[in-house]
Design a protein around this motif. Sequence first.
Motif, short mmCIF file in Angstrom:
data_model
loop_
_atom_site.label_atom_id
_atom_site.label_comp_id
_atom_site.label_asym_id
_atom_site.label_seq_id
_atom_site.Cartn_x
_atom_site.Cartn_y
_atom_site.Cartn_z
N LYS A 24 0.82 -1.22 0.00
CA LYS A 24 0.00 0.00 0.00
C LYS A 24 0.85 1.26 0.00
CE LYS A 24 -4.15 -1.96 1.93
NZ LYS A 24 -4.64 -2.51 3.18
N ALA A 25 2.08 1.16 0.46
CA ALA A 25 2.97 2.33 0.49
C ALA A 25 4.13 2.15 -0.50
CB ALA A 25 3.49 2.57 1.89
N LEU A 26 3.93 1.33 -1.52
CA LEU A 26 4.98 1.06 -2.52
C LEU A 26 6.30 0.67 -1.85
CD1 LEU A 26 4.31 3.85 -5.21
CD2 LEU A 26 3.37 1.55 -5.06
N ALA A 28 7.56 1.56 0.89
CA ALA A 28 8.32 2.63 1.58
C ALA A 28 8.97 2.04 2.82
CB ALA A 28 7.38 3.77 1.95
N LYS A 60 5.54 -3.31 -9.15
CA LYS A 60 5.40 -1.85 -9.24
C LYS A 60 6.50 -1.11 -8.50
CE LYS A 60 2.43 2.09 -9.05
NZ LYS A 60 1.25 2.77 -8.64
N ALA A 66 12.37 6.15 1.67
CA ALA A 66 12.04 6.16 3.09
C ALA A 66 10.59 6.58 3.23
CB ALA A 66 12.96 7.12 3.83
N MET A 71 8.32 10.10 8.57
CA MET A 71 9.37 11.06 8.96
C MET A 71 8.95 12.53 8.86
SD MET A 71 12.18 10.66 5.93
CE MET A 71 11.68 10.54 4.24
N ILE A 85 17.99 7.20 9.88
CA ILE A 85 18.15 6.48 8.64
C ILE A 85 19.31 5.51 8.68
CG2 ILE A 85 19.55 7.74 6.87
CD1 ILE A 85 15.93 6.64 6.45
N LEU A 108 13.44 4.38 -5.60
CA LEU A 108 13.64 5.83 -5.43
C LEU A 108 14.14 6.14 -4.02
CD1 LEU A 108 10.30 7.06 -7.06
CD2 LEU A 108 12.57 6.84 -8.14
N GLY A 109 14.92 7.20 -3.91
CA GLY A 109 15.39 7.62 -2.59
C GLY A 109 16.04 6.47 -1.85
N GLY A 110 15.53 6.17 -0.66
CA GLY A 110 16.08 5.06 0.11
C GLY A 110 15.98 3.74 -0.62
N GLU A 113 18.95 3.69 -2.73
CA GLU A 113 20.11 3.53 -1.83
C GLU A 113 20.21 2.09 -1.32
OE1 GLU A 113 18.63 6.90 0.39
OE2 GLU A 113 20.54 7.93 0.15
N PRO A 132 14.94 11.40 -5.47
CA PRO A 132 14.07 12.57 -5.57
C PRO A 132 13.95 13.41 -4.29
CG PRO A 132 12.74 10.62 -5.23
CD PRO A 132 14.18 10.16 -5.23
N ILE A 136 11.42 17.11 -1.79
CA ILE A 136 10.71 17.23 -0.52
C ILE A 136 11.58 17.93 0.54
CG2 ILE A 136 9.06 15.36 -0.87
CD1 ILE A 136 10.91 13.54 0.83
N ILE A 139 17.99 15.92 1.36
CA ILE A 139 18.91 15.28 0.42
C ILE A 139 18.92 13.78 0.74
CG2 ILE A 139 20.33 17.39 0.26
CD1 ILE A 139 22.53 15.80 1.87
N PRO A 140 19.50 12.97 -0.13
CA PRO A 140 19.59 11.54 0.22
C PRO A 140 20.29 11.36 1.56
CG PRO A 140 20.20 11.90 -2.08
CD PRO A 140 20.08 13.26 -1.46
N1 CAA Z 1 6.66 7.18 1.73
C1 CAA Z 1 5.40 6.95 2.15
N2 CAA Z 1 4.39 6.61 1.33
C2 CAA Z 1 4.67 6.50 0.01
C3 CAA Z 1 5.95 6.73 -0.50
C4 CAA Z 1 6.97 7.08 0.42
N3 CAA Z 1 8.26 7.26 0.04
N4 CAA Z 1 5.91 6.57 -1.84
C5 CAA Z 1 4.64 6.24 -2.15
N5 CAA Z 1 3.88 6.21 -1.03
C6 CAA Z 1 2.46 5.92 -0.92
C7 CAA Z 1 1.61 7.08 -1.43
O1 CAA Z 1 1.47 8.06 -0.43
C8 CAA Z 1 0.31 6.38 -1.78
O2 CAA Z 1 -0.41 6.15 -0.58
P1 CAA Z 1 -2.01 6.37 -0.57
O3 CAA Z 1 -2.56 5.39 -1.57
O4 CAA Z 1 -2.38 6.05 0.84
O5 CAA Z 1 -2.25 7.78 -0.99
C9 CAA Z 1 0.79 5.02 -2.28
O6 CAA Z 1 2.11 4.84 -1.79
C10 CAA Z 1 0.84 4.94 -3.79
O7 CAA Z 1 1.62 6.03 -4.26
P2 CAA Z 1 1.10 7.03 -5.42
O8 CAA Z 1 -0.37 7.14 -5.40
O9 CAA Z 1 1.90 8.29 -5.28
O10 CAA Z 1 1.56 6.19 -6.70
P3 CAA Z 1 1.98 6.77 -8.12
O11 CAA Z 1 2.09 5.57 -9.01
O12 CAA Z 1 1.06 7.86 -8.56
O13 CAA Z 1 3.42 7.43 -7.90
C11 CAA Z 1 5.69 7.49 -7.08
C12 CAA Z 1 4.51 6.61 -7.56
C13 CAA Z 1 6.23 8.31 -8.26
C14 CAA Z 1 6.77 6.52 -6.60
C15 CAA Z 1 5.24 8.43 -5.95
O14 CAA Z 1 4.53 7.66 -4.98
C16 CAA Z 1 6.36 9.14 -5.27
O15 CAA Z 1 6.87 10.11 -5.79
N6 CAA Z 1 6.73 8.68 -4.05
C17 CAA Z 1 7.72 9.34 -3.23
C18 CAA Z 1 9.14 9.08 -3.73
C19 CAA Z 1 10.13 9.80 -2.87
O16 CAA Z 1 10.11 11.00 -2.70
N7 CAA Z 1 11.09 9.03 -2.29
C20 CAA Z 1 12.12 9.57 -1.44
C21 CAA Z 1 11.71 9.54 0.00
S1 CAA Z 1 12.87 10.32 1.07
C22 CAA Z 1 14.13 9.23 1.27
O17 CAA Z 1 14.13 8.15 0.74
C23 CAA Z 1 15.27 9.68 2.16
C24 CAA Z 1 16.46 8.82 2.11
O18 CAA Z 1 17.43 9.13 1.49
C25 CAA Z 1 16.52 7.58 2.85
#
Ligand code: CAA
Length: 259
Positions: A24-26, A28, A60, A66, A71, A85, A108-110, A113, A132, A136, A139-140
Amino acid sequence: MSYENIEVRTEGGQVGIITLNRPKALNALNGPLMDELGTALKAFDEDEAIGCIIITGSEKAFAAGADIAAMAKFNFHEVYKNDFITRNWETIRSIRKPVIAAVSGFALGGGCELAMMCDFIIAADNAKFGQPEIKIGIIPGAGGTQRLPRAMGKSKAMDLVLTGRMMDAQEAERGGLVSRVVPLDKLMDEALGAALMICGYGRLSVMAAKESVNRAFESGLSDGVMFERRIFHGLFATADQKEGMDAFLNKRAPKFIHG
Ligand code: CAA
Protein backbone atom coordinates in the motif's frame (compact mmCIF):
# COMPACT_ATOMS: atom_id res chain seq x y z
CA MET A 1 10.19 -16.12 12.66
CA SER A 2 7.17 -14.29 11.24
CA TYR A 3 7.46 -10.91 9.55
CA GLU A 4 4.90 -8.22 8.79
CA ASN A 5 6.74 -6.04 6.28
CA ILE A 6 8.79 -8.58 4.36
CA GLU A 7 8.38 -12.13 3.08
CA VAL A 8 11.21 -14.59 3.44
CA ARG A 9 11.77 -17.87 1.63
CA THR A 10 14.55 -20.04 0.29
CA GLU A 11 15.03 -21.51 -3.17
CA GLY A 12 16.86 -24.77 -3.83
CA GLY A 13 17.83 -24.78 -0.14
CA GLN A 14 20.70 -22.41 -0.97
CA VAL A 15 19.34 -19.02 -1.98
CA GLY A 16 17.67 -16.77 0.60
CA ILE A 17 14.99 -14.52 -0.91
CA ILE A 18 13.66 -11.46 0.90
CA THR A 19 10.64 -9.72 -0.64
CA LEU A 20 9.79 -6.24 0.63
CA ASN A 21 6.08 -6.27 1.32
CA ARG A 22 4.33 -2.99 2.12
CA PRO A 23 2.33 -2.81 -1.12
CA LYS A 24 0.00 0.00 0.00
CA ALA A 25 2.97 2.33 0.49
CA LEU A 26 4.98 1.06 -2.52
CA ASN A 27 7.34 -0.66 -0.08
CA ALA A 28 8.32 2.63 1.58
CA LEU A 29 11.04 1.88 4.10
CA ASN A 30 10.13 2.48 7.73
CA GLY A 31 11.80 1.42 10.98
CA PRO A 32 9.93 -1.88 11.42
CA LEU A 33 10.61 -2.92 7.79
CA MET A 34 14.31 -2.09 8.10
CA ASP A 35 14.54 -3.97 11.42
CA GLU A 36 12.92 -7.03 9.84
CA LEU A 37 15.19 -6.76 6.80
CA GLY A 38 18.24 -6.62 9.07
CA THR A 39 17.07 -9.64 11.08
CA ALA A 40 16.34 -11.69 7.95
CA LEU A 41 19.66 -10.78 6.33
CA LYS A 42 21.61 -11.72 9.46
CA ALA A 43 19.74 -15.03 9.74
CA PHE A 44 20.61 -15.94 6.13
CA ASP A 45 24.21 -14.81 6.62
CA GLU A 46 24.55 -17.14 9.61
CA ASP A 47 22.77 -20.08 7.91
CA GLU A 48 25.43 -22.53 6.64
CA ALA A 49 23.09 -23.79 3.91
CA ILE A 50 22.64 -20.36 2.29
CA GLY A 51 25.18 -19.22 -0.28
CA CYS A 52 23.57 -16.08 -1.71
CA ILE A 53 20.74 -13.69 -0.87
CA ILE A 54 18.30 -11.83 -3.13
CA ILE A 55 16.36 -8.73 -2.08
CA THR A 56 13.38 -7.89 -4.26
CA GLY A 57 10.08 -5.99 -4.15
CA SER A 58 6.89 -6.00 -6.17
CA GLU A 59 6.41 -5.47 -9.91
CA LYS A 60 5.40 -1.85 -9.24
CA ALA A 61 7.99 -0.96 -6.63
CA PHE A 62 11.25 -2.27 -5.30
CA ALA A 63 10.89 0.55 -2.75
CA ALA A 64 9.67 4.14 -3.24
CA GLY A 65 12.03 5.50 -0.60
CA ALA A 66 12.04 6.16 3.09
CA ASP A 67 8.53 6.43 4.51
CA ILE A 68 7.66 10.11 4.13
CA ALA A 69 4.57 9.80 6.35
CA ALA A 70 6.71 8.36 9.15
CA MET A 71 9.37 11.06 8.96
CA ALA A 72 7.33 14.16 8.07
CA LYS A 73 6.99 15.27 11.71
CA PHE A 74 10.53 14.52 12.84
CA ASN A 75 12.63 17.45 14.00
CA PHE A 76 16.38 17.90 14.09
CA HIS A 77 17.04 16.68 17.61
CA GLU A 78 15.05 13.48 17.05
CA VAL A 79 16.78 12.53 13.79
CA TYR A 80 20.21 13.49 15.14
CA LYS A 81 19.81 11.70 18.46
CA ASN A 82 18.45 8.55 16.85
CA ASP A 83 20.98 8.75 13.99
CA PHE A 84 17.95 8.56 11.72
CA ILE A 85 18.15 6.48 8.64
CA THR A 86 21.54 4.89 9.26
CA ARG A 87 20.55 3.22 12.57
CA ASN A 88 19.69 -0.16 11.08
CA TRP A 89 21.07 0.31 7.55
CA GLU A 90 24.61 -0.59 8.58
CA THR A 91 23.48 -4.22 9.03
CA ILE A 92 23.24 -4.52 5.25
CA ARG A 93 26.89 -3.51 4.89
CA SER A 94 27.94 -6.15 7.40
CA ILE A 95 26.49 -9.11 5.45
CA ARG A 96 29.38 -11.23 4.16
CA LYS A 97 27.53 -13.39 1.65
CA PRO A 98 26.62 -11.88 -1.73
CA VAL A 99 23.38 -9.89 -1.81
CA ILE A 100 21.70 -9.31 -5.20
CA ALA A 101 19.05 -6.62 -5.68
CA ALA A 102 16.36 -7.77 -8.15
CA VAL A 103 14.65 -4.49 -8.98
CA SER A 104 11.37 -3.92 -10.77
CA GLY A 105 9.34 -0.71 -10.70
CA PHE A 106 10.33 2.25 -8.56
CA ALA A 107 13.66 2.27 -6.72
CA LEU A 108 13.64 5.83 -5.43
CA GLY A 109 15.39 7.62 -2.59
CA GLY A 110 16.08 5.06 0.11
CA GLY A 111 14.92 2.37 -2.34
CA CYS A 112 17.69 3.31 -4.76
CA GLU A 113 20.11 3.53 -1.83
CA LEU A 114 19.07 0.08 -0.60
CA ALA A 115 19.65 -1.37 -4.08
CA MET A 116 23.07 0.31 -4.18
CA MET A 117 24.01 -1.27 -0.84
CA CYS A 118 23.51 -4.68 -2.43
CA ASP A 119 26.46 -6.23 -4.26
CA PHE A 120 24.93 -5.89 -7.70
CA ILE A 121 21.64 -4.90 -9.24
CA ILE A 122 19.67 -6.86 -11.81
CA ALA A 123 16.86 -4.69 -13.15
CA ALA A 124 13.61 -5.45 -14.93
CA ASP A 125 12.94 -3.34 -18.00
CA ASN A 126 10.25 -1.39 -16.08
CA ALA A 127 12.66 -0.32 -13.29
CA LYS A 128 13.00 3.37 -12.49
CA PHE A 129 15.81 4.69 -10.33
CA GLY A 130 16.18 8.11 -8.76
CA GLN A 131 17.08 10.23 -5.76
CA PRO A 132 14.07 12.57 -5.57
CA GLU A 133 14.71 13.83 -2.01
CA ILE A 134 15.41 17.35 -3.28
CA LYS A 135 11.72 17.61 -4.17
CA ILE A 136 10.71 17.23 -0.52
CA GLY A 137 13.27 19.61 0.97
CA ILE A 138 15.99 17.14 1.98
CA ILE A 139 18.91 15.28 0.42
CA PRO A 140 19.59 11.54 0.22
CA GLY A 141 20.35 10.25 3.70
CA ALA A 142 21.32 6.60 3.25
CA GLY A 143 24.39 6.95 1.06
CA GLY A 144 22.90 8.22 -2.22
CA THR A 145 25.26 11.19 -2.61
CA GLN A 146 28.24 8.87 -2.02
CA ARG A 147 27.36 5.61 -3.77
CA LEU A 148 25.72 7.11 -6.87
CA PRO A 149 28.84 9.07 -7.95
CA ARG A 150 30.98 6.00 -7.28
CA ALA A 151 28.64 3.90 -9.43
CA MET A 152 27.89 6.35 -12.26
CA GLY A 153 30.32 9.27 -12.00
CA LYS A 154 29.85 12.84 -10.80
CA SER A 155 27.88 14.29 -13.71
CA LYS A 156 25.13 11.68 -13.70
CA ALA A 157 24.95 11.67 -9.89
CA MET A 158 24.68 15.45 -9.74
CA ASP A 159 22.02 15.42 -12.46
CA LEU A 160 19.91 12.85 -10.58
CA VAL A 161 20.40 14.28 -7.08
CA LEU A 162 19.90 17.94 -8.10
CA THR A 163 16.95 17.48 -10.47
CA GLY A 164 15.31 14.57 -8.65
CA ARG A 165 14.42 13.03 -12.02
CA MET A 166 13.96 9.32 -12.56
CA MET A 167 16.11 7.28 -14.95
CA ASP A 168 14.95 4.11 -16.63
CA ALA A 169 16.67 0.72 -16.48
CA GLN A 170 18.50 1.22 -19.78
CA GLU A 171 20.03 4.52 -18.63
CA ALA A 172 20.97 2.91 -15.32
CA GLU A 173 22.67 0.03 -17.13
CA ARG A 174 24.50 2.34 -19.56
CA GLY A 175 25.78 4.33 -16.60
CA GLY A 176 27.00 1.25 -14.72
CA LEU A 177 24.54 1.31 -11.82
CA VAL A 178 22.86 -1.88 -13.00
CA SER A 179 24.66 -5.02 -14.14
CA ARG A 180 21.90 -6.51 -16.31
CA VAL A 181 18.46 -5.52 -17.62
CA VAL A 182 15.93 -8.25 -18.39
CA PRO A 183 12.22 -8.40 -19.30
CA LEU A 184 10.04 -8.05 -16.20
CA ASP A 185 8.76 -11.64 -16.37
CA LYS A 186 12.35 -12.95 -16.41
CA LEU A 187 13.63 -10.91 -13.46
CA MET A 188 13.48 -13.55 -10.74
CA ASP A 189 14.71 -16.32 -13.06
CA GLU A 190 17.72 -14.18 -13.95
CA ALA A 191 18.47 -13.27 -10.32
CA LEU A 192 18.03 -16.88 -9.19
CA GLY A 193 20.26 -18.12 -12.00
CA ALA A 194 23.01 -15.76 -10.90
CA ALA A 195 22.51 -16.66 -7.23
CA LEU A 196 22.60 -20.41 -7.87
CA MET A 197 25.73 -20.00 -9.98
CA ILE A 198 27.41 -18.16 -7.08
CA CYS A 199 26.20 -20.86 -4.64
CA GLY A 200 28.01 -23.46 -6.76
CA TYR A 201 31.42 -21.89 -6.06
CA GLY A 202 33.47 -22.24 -2.88
CA ARG A 203 31.94 -20.09 -0.13
CA LEU A 204 35.30 -18.84 1.11
CA SER A 205 36.41 -17.58 -2.29
CA VAL A 206 32.99 -15.99 -2.85
CA MET A 207 33.15 -14.14 0.47
CA ALA A 208 36.76 -13.17 -0.19
CA ALA A 209 35.89 -11.85 -3.66
CA LYS A 210 33.09 -9.70 -2.22
CA GLU A 211 35.34 -8.38 0.53
CA SER A 212 38.08 -7.54 -1.95
CA VAL A 213 35.84 -5.76 -4.48
CA ASN A 214 34.31 -3.72 -1.64
CA ARG A 215 37.82 -2.71 -0.54
CA ALA A 216 38.15 -0.89 -3.89
CA PHE A 217 35.73 1.72 -2.51
CA GLU A 218 37.47 2.13 0.82
CA SER A 219 41.15 2.38 -0.12
CA GLY A 220 43.70 3.77 -2.56
CA LEU A 221 44.89 1.54 -5.44
CA SER A 222 48.15 0.31 -3.85
CA ASP A 223 46.47 -0.58 -0.56
CA GLY A 224 43.57 -2.23 -2.39
CA VAL A 225 45.87 -4.28 -4.62
CA MET A 226 47.92 -5.37 -1.58
CA PHE A 227 44.71 -6.33 0.26
CA GLU A 228 43.61 -8.38 -2.76
CA ARG A 229 47.01 -10.09 -3.03
CA ARG A 230 47.00 -11.16 0.63
CA ILE A 231 43.48 -12.57 0.33
CA PHE A 232 44.49 -14.29 -2.93
CA HIS A 233 47.49 -15.83 -1.10
CA GLY A 234 45.24 -16.88 1.78
CA LEU A 235 42.93 -18.85 -0.51
CA PHE A 236 45.83 -21.22 -1.25
CA ALA A 237 45.29 -22.50 2.30
CA THR A 238 41.80 -23.76 1.41
CA ALA A 239 40.66 -27.19 0.26
CA ASP A 240 38.51 -25.53 -2.40
CA GLN A 241 41.58 -24.08 -4.15
CA LYS A 242 43.11 -27.58 -4.33
CA GLU A 243 39.81 -29.03 -5.53
CA GLY A 244 39.09 -26.29 -8.08
CA MET A 245 42.50 -26.49 -9.72
CA ASP A 246 42.66 -30.30 -9.63
CA ALA A 247 39.19 -30.47 -11.21
CA PHE A 248 40.28 -28.10 -13.98
CA LEU A 249 43.44 -30.05 -14.72
CA ASN A 250 41.57 -33.37 -14.75
CA LYS A 251 38.72 -32.00 -16.87
CA ARG A 252 36.01 -32.75 -14.32
CA ALA A 253 33.45 -30.64 -12.42
CA PRO A 254 34.75 -29.43 -9.04
CA LYS A 255 33.10 -30.56 -5.79
CA PHE A 256 33.64 -27.65 -3.44
CA ILE A 257 33.36 -28.32 0.28
CA HIS A 258 33.27 -24.64 1.24
CA GLY A 259 36.40 -25.01 3.27
N1 CAA B 1 6.66 7.18 1.73
C1 CAA B 1 5.40 6.95 2.15
N2 CAA B 1 4.39 6.61 1.33
C2 CAA B 1 4.67 6.50 0.01
C3 CAA B 1 5.95 6.73 -0.50
C4 CAA B 1 6.97 7.08 0.42
N3 CAA B 1 8.26 7.26 0.04
N4 CAA B 1 5.91 6.57 -1.84
C5 CAA B 1 4.64 6.24 -2.15
N5 CAA B 1 3.88 6.21 -1.03
C6 CAA B 1 2.46 5.92 -0.92
C7 CAA B 1 1.61 7.08 -1.43
O1 CAA B 1 1.47 8.06 -0.43
C8 CAA B 1 0.31 6.38 -1.78
O2 CAA B 1 -0.41 6.15 -0.58
P1 CAA B 1 -2.01 6.37 -0.57
O3 CAA B 1 -2.56 5.39 -1.57
O4 CAA B 1 -2.38 6.05 0.84
O5 CAA B 1 -2.25 7.78 -0.99
C9 CAA B 1 0.79 5.02 -2.28
O6 CAA B 1 2.11 4.84 -1.79
C10 CAA B 1 0.84 4.94 -3.79
O7 CAA B 1 1.62 6.03 -4.26
P2 CAA B 1 1.10 7.03 -5.42
O8 CAA B 1 -0.37 7.14 -5.40
O9 CAA B 1 1.90 8.29 -5.28
O10 CAA B 1 1.56 6.19 -6.70
P3 CAA B 1 1.98 6.77 -8.12
O11 CAA B 1 2.09 5.57 -9.01
O12 CAA B 1 1.06 7.86 -8.56
O13 CAA B 1 3.42 7.43 -7.90
C11 CAA B 1 5.69 7.49 -7.08
C12 CAA B 1 4.51 6.61 -7.56
C13 CAA B 1 6.23 8.31 -8.26
C14 CAA B 1 6.77 6.52 -6.60
C15 CAA B 1 5.24 8.43 -5.95
O14 CAA B 1 4.53 7.66 -4.98
C16 CAA B 1 6.36 9.14 -5.27
O15 CAA B 1 6.87 10.11 -5.79
N6 CAA B 1 6.73 8.68 -4.05
C17 CAA B 1 7.72 9.34 -3.23
C18 CAA B 1 9.14 9.08 -3.73
C19 CAA B 1 10.13 9.80 -2.87
O16 CAA B 1 10.11 11.00 -2.70
N7 CAA B 1 11.09 9.03 -2.29
C20 CAA B 1 12.12 9.57 -1.44
C21 CAA B 1 11.71 9.54 0.00
S1 CAA B 1 12.87 10.32 1.07
C22 CAA B 1 14.13 9.23 1.27
O17 CAA B 1 14.13 8.15 0.74
C23 CAA B 1 15.27 9.68 2.16
C24 CAA B 1 16.46 8.82 2.11
O18 CAA B 1 17.43 9.13 1.49
C25 CAA B 1 16.52 7.58 2.85
